[in-house]
Scaffold this active site. Structure first.
Site, short mmCIF file in Angstrom:
data_model
loop_
_atom_site.label_atom_id
_atom_site.label_comp_id
_atom_site.label_asym_id
_atom_site.label_seq_id
_atom_site.Cartn_x
_atom_site.Cartn_y
_atom_site.Cartn_z
N GLN A 186 -20.07 5.99 -52.28
CA GLN A 186 -18.75 5.54 -52.01
C GLN A 186 -17.88 5.93 -50.96
OE1 GLN A 186 -18.02 2.19 -53.59
NE2 GLN A 186 -16.11 1.78 -51.94
N PHE A 187 -18.08 6.33 -49.29
CA PHE A 187 -17.41 7.23 -48.79
C PHE A 187 -15.48 6.99 -49.26
CE2 PHE A 187 -17.16 3.49 -45.23
CZ PHE A 187 -15.47 4.56 -45.02
N THR A 188 -15.16 5.37 -49.09
CA THR A 188 -13.98 4.89 -49.70
C THR A 188 -13.09 5.95 -50.06
OG1 THR A 188 -14.82 3.02 -50.55
CG2 THR A 188 -14.53 3.29 -48.08
#
Length: 145
Positions: A78-80
């Site tokens: 989850q790069f966010t």
């Protein structure tokens, strides 16, 4: 590395409508490698999560770990989680690790959890995923190492 850990009674991740990873009782871990993160960060995070006492004991207190309960882990990249919201209304993600390094550390982190004796299911790095879960409690813990 950053992680959002949720105690779940079940969780699943789908890509193009197909379930590619699912678990019963255990933890759902959204994880993001940040710029400058190393395997040592992933080692620390995996060790901490494997021993994190967020499951109820016989007295109803959060005194047991996912290892103690025989629970499973669903790990989703989850790069966010790297979002910088300090300016404007559009988050920036420049503090996330570059994709190749992020994927390497994501896979390494999942392997480290397995090395601690946890059954691990995974999402697919970089894919458009649909995640479903039943947050048990709810219990949600933010971690960063």
């Amino acid at each position: 590395m950053r992680a959002l850990v949720q105690r779940v009674s079940e969780a699943a991740v789908r890509v193009d409508g197909e379930v590619i990873g699912e678990v019963g009782a255990g933890v759902m871990i959204l994880v993001c490698a940040m710029q400058g993160d190393t395997e040592a960060n992933a080692d620390t995070l995996a060790a901490k999560i494997s021993k994190l006492r967020i499951f109820k004991d016989d007295a109803g207190k959060m005194n047991r770990s996912v290892l103690d309960t025989g629970g499973q882990a669903l790990v989703v990249s989850q790069f966010t989680l790297s979002a910088d919201t300090s300016r404007g209304n559009r988050p920036g993600f420049s503090t996330a690790a570059p994709p190749a390094e992020g994927e390497r550390l994501y896979e390494y982190f999942a392997a480290q959890l397995r090395g601690h004796g946890i059954t691990v299911a995974q999402g697919r790095f970089g894919a458009d995923m649909a995640v479903s879960l039943v947050n048990d409690g709810p219990v949600t813990i933010w971690m960063e190492f």
